[in-house]
Design a protein around this motif. Structure first.
Motif, PDB file in Angstrom:
ATOM      1  N   SER A 178       0.837  -1.200   0.000  1.00  0.00           N
ATOM      2  CA  SER A 178       0.000   0.000   0.000  1.00  0.00           C
ATOM      3  C   SER A 178       0.869   1.246   0.000  1.00  0.00           C
ATOM      4  CB  SER A 178      -0.915   0.001   1.232  1.00  0.00           C
ATOM      5  OG  SER A 178      -1.714   1.160   1.278  1.00  0.00           O
ATOM      6  N   GLY A 179       0.670   2.093  -0.987  1.00  0.00           N
ATOM      7  CA  GLY A 179       1.422   3.335  -1.058  1.00  0.00           C
ATOM      8  C   GLY A 179       1.057   4.111  -2.317  1.00  0.00           C
ATOM      9  N   ASP A 206       1.381   3.970   4.911  1.00  0.00           N
ATOM     10  CA  ASP A 206       0.857   3.975   6.281  1.00  0.00           C
ATOM     11  C   ASP A 206       1.840   3.346   7.257  1.00  0.00           C
ATOM     12  OD1 ASP A 206       0.407   1.089   6.422  1.00  0.00           O
ATOM     13  OD2 ASP A 206      -1.286   1.412   5.077  1.00  0.00           O
ATOM     14  N   ALA A 207       1.422   3.293   8.525  1.00  0.00           N
ATOM     15  CA  ALA A 207       2.327   2.917   9.615  1.00  0.00           C
ATOM     16  C   ALA A 207       2.895   1.512   9.477  1.00  0.00           C
ATOM     17  CB  ALA A 207       1.598   3.049  10.957  1.00  0.00           C
ATOM     18  N   ARG A 208       2.213   0.630   8.757  1.00  0.00           N
ATOM     19  CA  ARG A 208       2.746  -0.719   8.570  1.00  0.00           C
ATOM     20  C   ARG A 208       4.077  -0.703   7.837  1.00  0.00           C
ATOM     21  NH1 ARG A 208      -1.853  -3.318   5.115  1.00  0.00           N
ATOM     22  NH2 ARG A 208      -1.774  -1.197   4.280  1.00  0.00           N
ATOM     23  N   TYR A 209       4.314   0.360   7.044  1.00  0.00           N
ATOM     24  CA  TYR A 209       5.435   0.348   6.111  1.00  0.00           C
ATOM     25  C   TYR A 209       6.436   1.482   6.310  1.00  0.00           C
ATOM     26  CZ  TYR A 209       2.573  -3.036   3.595  1.00  0.00           C
ATOM     27  OH  TYR A 209       1.827  -4.131   3.256  1.00  0.00           O
ATOM     28  N   MET A 233       6.393  10.340   3.148  1.00  0.00           N
ATOM     29  CA  MET A 233       5.264  11.012   3.770  1.00  0.00           C
ATOM     30  C   MET A 233       4.520   9.964   4.612  1.00  0.00           C
ATOM     31  SD  MET A 233       5.786  13.972   2.419  1.00  0.00           S
ATOM     32  CE  MET A 233       4.304  14.970   2.667  1.00  0.00           C
ATOM     33  N   LYS A 234       4.629  10.088   5.916  1.00  0.00           N
ATOM     34  CA  LYS A 234       4.066   9.086   6.819  1.00  0.00           C
ATOM     35  C   LYS A 234       2.575   9.336   7.024  1.00  0.00           C
ATOM     36  CE  LYS A 234       8.441   8.106   9.155  1.00  0.00           C
ATOM     37  NZ  LYS A 234       9.155   7.991  10.447  1.00  0.00           N
ATOM     38  N   ASP A 235       1.806   8.680   6.178  1.00  0.00           N
ATOM     39  CA  ASP A 235       0.354   8.848   6.207  1.00  0.00           C
ATOM     40  C   ASP A 235      -0.196   8.456   7.572  1.00  0.00           C
ATOM     41  OD1 ASP A 235      -1.851   9.689   4.886  1.00  0.00           O
ATOM     42  OD2 ASP A 235      -2.010   8.005   3.520  1.00  0.00           O
ATOM     43  N   GLY A 236      -1.099   9.281   8.085  1.00  0.00           N
ATOM     44  CA  GLY A 236      -1.730   8.994   9.361  1.00  0.00           C
ATOM     45  C   GLY A 236      -1.114   9.726  10.533  1.00  0.00           C
ATOM     46  N   GLY A 251       0.274  -0.194  14.556  1.00  0.00           N
ATOM     47  CA  GLY A 251      -0.216   0.597  13.433  1.00  0.00           C
ATOM     48  C   GLY A 251      -0.886  -0.203  12.340  1.00  0.00           C
ATOM     49  N   HIS A 252      -1.529  -1.305  12.691  1.00  0.00           N
ATOM     50  CA  HIS A 252      -2.268  -2.079  11.685  1.00  0.00           C
ATOM     51  C   HIS A 252      -3.583  -2.537  12.289  1.00  0.00           C
ATOM     52  CE1 HIS A 252      -1.207  -5.862  13.768  1.00  0.00           C
ATOM     53  NE2 HIS A 252       0.043  -5.428  13.806  1.00  0.00           N
ATOM     54  N   GLY A 253      -4.438  -3.099  11.450  1.00  0.00           N
ATOM     55  CA  GLY A 253      -5.714  -3.588  11.934  1.00  0.00           C
ATOM     56  C   GLY A 253      -5.553  -4.806  12.820  1.00  0.00           C
TER      57      GLY A 253
END
Length: 613
Positions: free
Chosen positions: A59-60, A74-77, A92-95, A477-479
């Motif tokens: 995801s990116g 996102d935080a996972r990556y 760019m660290k989304d979230g 930082g993940h579900g």
């Protein structure tokens, strides 16, 4: 880390090429990680984000301008991206607070009436509308490009789209024939006010037609589109992928109402039907913008696909098959964990790569095994803090007795898909590591034991898994949970357990199968994740309520559990869980001659937990 200088130079020249992008040059070009089918796994030919940036997370989004290259993820990556992108890129660290959205950044950094290009097959209708509206506030123009600029830059080196053969999955595994599925989905479309259903997600086509493929890595799907109406179904697929037997059977089960078209003809046929039909076209919310644009917006129904909703609720044959697959997988993991423990005690040179390879060797011996359901996450020490870390020859580390080891693995069997994670320490864990592990375990137990009203959305129970981490100032930082397919995608929706509100979640319903995977990650040090698969079932106590049923029975490492942090109820749960490990998986190990040493290891690892006096 990939050197992206020349690739970015090529893309920037293409953004100014009038013969490709038109007379209005592009001030920015967007490269999403998605493909035209909204796939979780993507074929090599669709790894455009990885090609331009070096970042290969699932995801990116990249945005490229004349003097900037930015990657949102996102935080996972975060950690993975920092290791993979070169100095040409800004992460760019989304979230995170202070990180602008893509649209905000474009509005703030581009001149008035700039053109921003994107391939319209890589945006859903909703994503397109949201970006269009956001950019319009800044008088920025969102422009669909007819040719993907990354594909031009990639040229002859871009891999070809796979054309692997498709197989049929018999009803002994699917539990429901194609004829019955077609009747139900057609009823759903009519009830929603539609005349035609446009099917673009590959797992939905595979589920509907009881077919499976190998076009995508670790996903049993194949490239195709479909259009379903009351009188016919049209399948858009490379004809060489289908055997004569499959074609004959599909013709028979559809009473001759199926038509076969080349894969690339979907848009033209959709245009023809838009001019010859008067009714509404039902598009999944994930259908790409290019296809939805073929039909006038006034004739759209855009919602979660009725196939996704049907597929998420497993029938009894699928449930039984998944349980059997998970017993096989649990026994395989016991074989592997026993082997690994002995190897570490003997001081053998075991690495992340060799451990993952050994586990695959064990899996291949099991009945109905097809393939891994994702690349094994075999992560030692600081690599465990990278949520979706996959070892390579360049990143491979030796497993050490002084470090934590996280292994997240799954399989595709003809009768089910699996996804299980455990975390180990083969020496003496620190008090801090044991504290973190136990808080993750308590969160997993909280989800396993929860009772809730029917149709409760997953985000309403997500905090239960995080509460004990929050007490110590930690989070992940993940579900907490995703749907799991029946020999289909290891991650499927529309249900989920997540801290973020999911507008597409229909609410948890009996016979949904979902993961239960809280974690904790300490960058540069270690990662912890514990993952089981659970089934939503009718509550045995409260009428009208639901609860969770464990489907995975794999031991936890006792040395990592701080018993004094557990409640009496949690200890009772763990003791009952471990007894099931012995009874269910132990029986399988004995009956299938997997080794008395493996059985004895299981007995050792499932001794009852005795609380401190």
């Amino acid at each position: 880390m990939k050197n992206t200088t020349l690739i970015l130079q090529q893309l920037r020249l293409l953004m100014l090429n009038a013969s490709i992008v038109g007379p209005e040059y592009l001030s920015a070009y967007i490269v999403p990680s998605s493909d035209a089918h909204h796939n979780i796994r993507r074929a090599d030919c669709d790894q455009r984000l990885a090609y331009v940036s070096g970042f290969d997370g699932s995801s990116g989004t990249a945005i490229i301008t004349a003097d900037s290259a930015l990657l949102w993820t996102d935080a996972r990556y975060y950690t993975q991206a920092e290791k993979q992108i070169d100095d040409n890129w800004t992460l760019m660290k989304d979230g995170l607070d202070g990180t602008p959205s893509q649209a905000e950044w474009l509005r703030d950094n581009l001149p008035f009436q700039s053109n921003v290009g994107v391939d319209p097959t890589l945006y859903s209708r909703g994503e397109w509308s949201s970006m269009l509206t956001s950019l319009n506030f800044g008088n920025i123009i969102l422009t669909p490009t007819s040719i993907n600029l990354v594909d031009i830059s990639w040229g002859d080196d871009r891999p070809l789209r796979p054309t692997n053969a498709v197989i049929q999955l018999p009803t002994q595994f699917t539990g429901k024939p194609v004829e019955e599925k077609l009747i139900q989905i057609r009823e759903d479309v009519v009830n929603a006010g539609g005349e035609v259903l446009v099917i673009t997600e590959l797992d939905e086509i595979a589920w509907l037609l009881n077919l499976r493929g190998t076009d995508l890595p670790e996903a049993p799907t194949f490239f195709a589109f479909a259009i379903l109406s009351e009188e016919e179904i049209q399948l858009f697929i490379e004809r060489s992928k289908l055997s004569d037997v499959i074609v004959e059977d599909l013709v028979a089960v559809t009473n001759g109402s199926i038509e076969f078209h080349p894969y690339e003809n979907i848009s033209a046929e959709l245009q023809r039907q838009a001019t010859t039909r008067n009714g509404k076209f039902y598009f999944s919310k994930n259908c790409n913008f290019a296809l939805t644009s073929v039909v006038d917006e006034s004739r759209h129904i855009i919602a979660v696909s009725p196939i996704a909703l049907r597929k998420a609720i497993k029938n009894w044959v699928e449930i039984d098959g998944m349980k059997k697959a998970l017993i096989r997988e649990a026994a395989t993991l016991c074989q592997f964990y026993y082997w690994l423990e002995v190897a570490m005690e003997d001081g053998e040179n075991v690495s992340e790569v060799s451990a993952a390879s050994k586990l695959l060797d064990f899996k291949r011996t099991k009945e109905n095994f097809v393939s891994l359901s994702f690349k094994t996450i075999s992560a030692s020490g600081p690599n465990g803090a990278i949520v979706h870390y996959f070892p390579t020859n360049e990143t491979n580390r030796r497993l050490l007795t002084e470090e934590m080891y996280l292994i997240d693995s799954g399989s595709h069997y003809f009768d089910g898909t699996t996804d299980i994670t455990r975390t180990f320490h083969f020496g003496t864990p620190s008090d801090h590591q044991r504290d973190c592990y136990t808080r993750v375990l308590k969160g997993q137990i909280a989800i396993a034991m929860v009772s809730f009203p029917n149709k409760t959305p997953g985000h309403a129970i997500d905090a239960l898994a995080r509460q004990y981490l929050w007490e110590a100032g930690y989070d992940y930082g993940h579900g907490t949970g995703h749907g799991v397919g029946a020999y289909l995608n290891v991650g499927e929706g529309p249900q989920s357990i997540n801290s973020n509100y999911n507008p597409d979640d229909p609410g948890l319903t009996e016979n949904m199968v979902i993961s239960n995977e809280p974690g904790y990650y300490e960058e540069g040090n270690f990662g912890i994740r514990l993952e089981n698969m659970i089934r939503v079932v009718t509550s045995s106590v409260n009428s009208g309520f639901l609860e969770m049923e464990d489907m995975v029975f794999v031991p936890y490492q006792h040395k990592l559990i701080k018993i004094d942090l557990l409640t009496e109820i949690e200890i009772e749960y763990l003791n009952a869980y471990q007894e099931k490990c012995r009874q269910i998986v132990g029986r399988f190990i004995i009956e299938n001659d997997l080794g008395i040493q493996v059985y004895e290891w299981l007995l050792k690892e499932t001794e009852p937990i005795i609380p401190f006096p």
